[in-house]
Design a protein around this motif. Structure first.
Motif, short mmCIF file in Angstrom:
data_model
loop_
_atom_site.label_atom_id
_atom_site.label_comp_id
_atom_site.label_asym_id
_atom_site.label_seq_id
_atom_site.Cartn_x
_atom_site.Cartn_y
_atom_site.Cartn_z
N UNK A 58 -13.63 -16.86 9.80
CA UNK A 58 -14.45 -16.10 10.74
C UNK A 58 -15.17 -14.95 10.04
N UNK A 59 -14.48 -14.32 9.11
CA UNK A 59 -15.12 -13.24 8.34
C UNK A 59 -16.28 -13.81 7.52
N UNK A 60 -16.08 -14.97 6.93
CA UNK A 60 -17.16 -15.60 6.16
C UNK A 60 -18.33 -15.97 7.08
N UNK A 61 -18.03 -16.52 8.23
CA UNK A 61 -19.06 -16.94 9.18
C UNK A 61 -19.92 -15.77 9.64
N UNK A 62 -19.27 -14.63 9.89
CA UNK A 62 -19.97 -13.47 10.46
C UNK A 62 -20.27 -12.39 9.42
N UNK A 63 -20.12 -12.72 8.15
CA UNK A 63 -20.41 -11.78 7.06
C UNK A 63 -19.66 -10.46 7.25
N UNK A 64 -18.36 -10.57 7.50
CA UNK A 64 -17.49 -9.39 7.65
C UNK A 64 -16.49 -9.36 6.50
N UNK A 65 -16.03 -8.18 6.16
CA UNK A 65 -15.03 -8.02 5.11
C UNK A 65 -13.64 -8.22 5.70
N UNK A 66 -12.79 -8.91 4.96
CA UNK A 66 -11.39 -9.07 5.35
C UNK A 66 -10.55 -8.08 4.55
N UNK A 67 -9.85 -7.20 5.26
CA UNK A 67 -9.02 -6.17 4.64
C UNK A 67 -7.55 -6.47 4.95
N UNK A 68 -6.74 -6.58 3.91
CA UNK A 68 -5.30 -6.70 4.09
C UNK A 68 -4.65 -5.35 3.77
N UNK A 69 -3.85 -4.88 4.69
CA UNK A 69 -3.04 -3.68 4.48
C UNK A 69 -1.70 -4.14 3.89
N UNK A 70 -1.54 -3.94 2.57
CA UNK A 70 -0.30 -4.32 1.90
C UNK A 70 0.48 -3.09 1.46
N UNK A 71 0.32 -2.01 2.20
CA UNK A 71 1.01 -0.77 1.86
C UNK A 71 2.52 -0.97 1.88
N UNK A 72 3.03 -1.69 2.87
CA UNK A 72 4.47 -1.92 2.96
C UNK A 72 4.90 -3.27 2.39
N UNK A 73 4.12 -4.30 2.60
CA UNK A 73 4.57 -5.63 2.18
C UNK A 73 4.17 -5.98 0.76
N UNK A 74 3.41 -5.10 0.10
CA UNK A 74 2.99 -5.36 -1.27
C UNK A 74 3.93 -4.81 -2.32
N UNK A 75 3.48 -4.81 -3.56
CA UNK A 75 4.23 -4.29 -4.70
C UNK A 75 5.59 -4.97 -4.87
N UNK A 76 5.61 -6.29 -4.73
CA UNK A 76 6.80 -7.06 -5.04
C UNK A 76 7.83 -7.16 -3.94
N UNK A 77 7.60 -6.51 -2.81
CA UNK A 77 8.64 -6.45 -1.78
C UNK A 77 8.97 -7.82 -1.19
#
Length: 395
Positions: free
Chosen positions: A209-228
């Motif tokens: 949907x982001x590709x279709x409507x030329x929107x940016x997809x943002x993932x918030x990996x503040x908690x689930x990132x960095x190897x967790x």
């Protein structure tokens, strides 16, 4: 006055603190000023990634404090440049911006998205979509995209042109998407919202949907990132759902304040000099710590250990669920685990504290288990034993 009395008198009353004062930490354990030992299953809300006072991390910080503390981003920085190279190569992004916290990282990502929409040539391309039950921070922009009324109500009116979809609901996200959307922001795993994981089909649809409507997809990996979850960043397990921007903080510098947002080719040239800044972003001491974190993760094979021990933890929690009907659900990945129970989460957090185990609530009925990534099976066993004892008393 003791520490608690001083805090209550002089620090603004914005936290409901437990009556415990920790003075030092070592590995997976915290010690109070009275010398009492607590197993840390909260990691300072997913921050102390490698436990407390990891010797290599301590050495890196000590070494940098003897060289240089701060110069500002008007000049080049060796620790920040080295860190950027490591992280960009490891995650496949194009560039990174360093800041100080998760809220600041998300704020920067949202600013970039708004400018992207304005540069598109479409007059009204300013809409941002986020998910119900999300959590993205405490600034005005980030509480606006944090779709929980309890955080928003005292501070309205909020940022305009933000709307919400239901997490993991394909029809809901389809109904809010159109050419006015400049970005969608979501957590691959909702942490504060109760530890809910985005399913693959949902992420694929949002990407499409982001590709279709030329929107940016943002993932918030503040908690689930960095190897967790056993991946350096959680989205890396789904190569077909890559974000245009993703954010990081918490464990990034192993306990020192640091945040970042990463961009791909589509977003790498939107922000120009003067558009965004952070006085302390990429601070040499924080960057030195974050460099050491990356080195330790690789040298000690941390990600594989998280996958193995995270499965072990979840399997044993599910055995308790079969034993006690007070447990409604066990969910999560790696060392981001949600334990949903049939009584207030705050009560279980207090009960575990009485067993000298530190945990973190997530809403009314979910307790988060966020141990440092270096935790051992025997330490996990002690949590299972404590929960067994607590739930036995409630049956």
């Amino acid at each position: 006055m003791n520490t608690i009395e001083k805090t209550d008198k002089y620090i603004l009353n914005t936290y409901k603190r437990y009556p415990v004062t920790f003075e030092k930490g070592q590995g997976a354990f915290l010690y109070t000023e009275k010398g009492e030992k607590f197993l840390d299953m909260g990691s300072g809300i997913a921050v102390t990634l490698l436990g407390h006072c990891h010797p290599k991390l301590v050495d890196a910080v000590k070494s940098q404090t003897e060289k240089l503390w701060h110069t500002s981003n008007l000049y080049y920085s060796i620790p920040a440049a080295d860190l950027a190279e490591k992280l960009v190569h490891a995650c496949g992004a194009k560039r990174v911006f360093f800041c100080n916290s998760g809220a600041e990282a998300n704020e920067g990502a949202l600013k970039l998205a708004r400018k992207y929409g304005k540069q598109s040539g479409k007059t009204n391309k300013t809409k941002i979509v986020s998910m119900h039950h999300s959590f993205h921070g405490r600034t005005m922009a980030t509480i606006t995209v944090t779709a929980q009324e309890k955080y928003q109500k005292p501070f309205s009116p909020l940022l305009p042109d933000v709307c919400y979809a239901e997490y993991n609901d394909l029809e809901s996200i389809r109904n809010v998407m159109n050419d006015d959307v400049c970005a969608v922001i979501l957590e691959p795993i909702q942490g504060e919202g109760g530890v809910h994981t985005a399913n693959h089909e949902f992420l694929k649809e949002v990407r499409a949907l982001c590709d279709k409507h030329d929107a940016l997809l943002i993932y918030d990996e503040v908690q689930c990132g960095m190897g967790r979850t056993g991946y350096l960043f959680n989205h890396m397990k789904y190569p077909d759902c890559k974000p245009d921007i993703f954010t990081s903080a918490k464990g990034l510098a192993g306990g020192l304040p640091m945040g970042a947002f990463f961009v791909n080719e589509k977003a790498e040239n939107i922000l120009q000099p003067g558009d965004h800044a952070s006085t302390f972003g990429g601070n040499p001491i924080a960057a030195a710590a974050a460099n050491a974190v990356q080195d330790i993760i690789k040298e000690e094979n941390i990600l594989a250990a998280v996958k193995e021990n995270g499965c072990y933890f979840i399997e044993n929690l599910k055995k308790l669920q079969q034993k006690y009907n007070v447990i409604k659900d066990v969910r999560g990945e790696g060392f981001l685990i949600g334990l949903e129970i049939k009584y207030p989460a705050a009560e279980l957090v207090q009960e575990l504290l009485e067993h000298h185990i530190v945990t973190v609530p997530a809403g009314a009925s979910v307790v988060r288990l966020l141990p440092p990534l270096i935790v051992k099976k025997e330490e996990i066993d002690s949590v299972i034993d404590a929960l067994d004892h607590i739930f036995k008393k409630r049956t």
